[in-house]
Design a protein around this motif. Structure first.
Motif, PDB file in Angstrom:
ATOM      1  N   ALA A 239       0.847  -1.200   0.000  1.00 39.76           N
ATOM      2  CA  ALA A 239       0.000   0.000   0.000  1.00 39.76           C
ATOM      3  C   ALA A 239       0.879   1.246   0.000  1.00 39.76           C
ATOM      4  O   ALA A 239       1.965   1.260   0.585  1.00 39.76           O
ATOM      5  CB  ALA A 239      -0.915   0.014   1.225  1.00 39.76           C
ATOM      6  N   THR A 240       0.394   2.278  -0.669  1.00 38.83           N
ATOM      7  CA  THR A 240       0.975   3.618  -0.579  1.00 38.83           C
ATOM      8  C   THR A 240      -0.134   4.568  -0.154  1.00 38.83           C
ATOM      9  O   THR A 240      -1.300   4.335  -0.457  1.00 38.83           O
ATOM     10  CB  THR A 240       1.569   4.072  -1.928  1.00 38.83           C
ATOM     11  OG1 THR A 240       0.567   3.958  -2.951  1.00 38.83           O
ATOM     12  CG2 THR A 240       2.757   3.220  -2.315  1.00 38.83           C
ATOM     13  N   SER A 241       0.238   5.647   0.537  1.00 39.03           N
ATOM     14  CA  SER A 241      -0.839   6.518   1.025  1.00 39.03           C
ATOM     15  C   SER A 241      -0.383   7.958   1.165  1.00 39.03           C
ATOM     16  O   SER A 241       0.817   8.256   1.255  1.00 39.03           O
ATOM     17  CB  SER A 241      -1.356   6.036   2.385  1.00 39.03           C
ATOM     18  OG  SER A 241      -0.416   6.301   3.412  1.00 39.03           O
TER      19      SER A 241
ATOM     20  N   SER B 179      -1.240   3.964   5.054  1.00 40.77           N
ATOM     21  CA  SER B 179      -0.725   2.755   4.389  1.00 40.77           C
ATOM     22  C   SER B 179      -0.324   1.698   5.421  1.00 40.77           C
ATOM     23  O   SER B 179      -0.512   0.492   5.188  1.00 40.77           O
ATOM     24  CB  SER B 179       0.459   3.089   3.479  1.00 40.77           C
ATOM     25  OG  SER B 179       1.520   3.667   4.201  1.00 40.77           O
TER      26      SER B 179
END
Length: 359
Positions: free
Chosen positions: A114-116, A194
């Motif tokens: 995940a990236t956030s 993330s």
């Protein structure tokens, strides 16, 4: 306790990829260690969380090209921009994952991450239950920011943590400690968005330097949690998760998540990245002297340097890149992407209809 042997996927040559043996780790998703050979048509999934919406993106590992994408707007109560509804948004994330992998062989998914967006975070108790969550537009801590300024702490925080207090985790946690003590006292870990998704996928709590450096609790120069800042403001260092390199494999998808998403329950889960720094990798901004703009809801103007510097005018913030010994010097243009979306939604009704009907 949040610990598991680490590893990263490996770029072997033109035709093969590897998933490393346990205990291997490097920055990014590539290393030189032995592991299980996979064919060149394998996939990796990223849950890409922007300020306005999020996507589940399936990438071809060999080419880096998108195979499938499923996108949703974040759920928010009408008019509510500060607080983050983890329960409803987690259901939407699971829906996006299911939609994005519907037509691919699940056995060929070699990992999910995940990236956030930065600055938003989630607090969980020892049972793993969310007890507080906010976005990157929280205004609850204005009094705490004034307190830090009046105490003369903001300049020290800027020099160590890389930015002036505003929407960061530090002042919001001070607000929780003062105004919502029953919540603060029950915090087991704070997780960036993330990191929270990685926790939901695997049950493990970790962060990485790119996201950690957006909290004001991180020593940006030395790449670890700052005991000096944490002690100065009177916060509990035990609520901060272990910081490891982005791309580290920290576990597998749980059985519950497998049921919700259709992912195989042995799918590896990798620690993610902050989305701006991930975008820099995507455009090849990984070296000293590179300049770029990452555009979304916010526009981030960056220059990379291989040395840690402090802006003498105290206007530019310093953040960790996700690569070792590279720092990101950044300014922020507020909400141009949101303005474009407002224009599109308000004045492009025909175009929006055509896009929906015909793609």
């Amino acid at each position: 306790d949040g610990h598991v042997n680490a590893g990263n996927t490996h770029h072997d040559d033109e035709y093969f990829k590897r998933v490393p043996a346990p205990g291997r780790s490097s920055v990014g998703f590539f290393s030189e260690k032995d592991g299980l050979i996979m064919s060149c048509k394998d996939y990796i999934i990223n849950i890409d969380c922007g300020s306005s919406s999020f996507r589940s993106i399936v990438f071809d590992v060999k080419t880096g090209k998108k195979v499938n994408v499923s996108q949703e707007q974040w759920y928010r109560e009408s008019g509510e921009k500060q607080y983050f509804d983890t329960e409803k948004n987690w259901k939407l994330i699971c829906k996006c994952i299911r939609n994005s992998i519907r037509n691919i062989d699940k056995n060929r998914i070699i990992g999910i991450t995940a990236t956030s967006f930065r600055h938003g975070f989630v607090c969980i108790n020892k049972q793993g239950e969310v007890i507080f969550a906010c976005t990157n537009t929280s205004k609850s801590s204005e009094e705490e920011i004034r307190f830090l300024n009046e105490r003369g702490l903001s300049e020290k925080i800027y020099k160590i943590g890389g930015d002036w207090p505003s929407v960061h985790a530090l002042p919001v946690l001070l607000w929780l400690k003062k105004e919502k003590s029953e919540i603060y006292e029950n915090i087991w870990k704070i997780l960036m968005i993330s990191d929270w998704i990685i926790f939901k996928l695997s049950g493990r709590t970790f962060t990485e330097p790119a996201n950690a450096s957006s909290t004001l609790l991180f020593d940006v120069k030395n790449g670890n949690w700052s005991e000096e800042i944490i002690g100065e403001v009177g916060l509990n260092c035990d609520i901060l998760p272990e910081c490891v390199d982005g791309g580290t494999v920290i576990g597998n998808v749980t059985s519950e998540v497998s049921d919700y998403t259709d992912l195989n329950k042995n799918t590896p889960v990798l620690v993610g990245l902050a989305d701006t720094q991930a975008g820099l990798i995507g455009i090849g901004a990984i070296e000293d002297g590179k300049s770029s703009i990452i555009a979304g809801t916010f526009w981030l103007c960056n220059q990379l340097r291989n040395e840690h510097l402090i802006d003498k005018t105290e206007k530019i913030r310093t953040q960790n890149h996700c690569l070792k010994n590279i720092w990101m010097y950044e300014t922020c243009i507020f909400l141009p992407g949101a303005s474009v979306r407002w224009f599109k939604d308000s004045f492009c009704k025909v175009e929006n209809f055509l896009e929906k009907e015909f793609g």
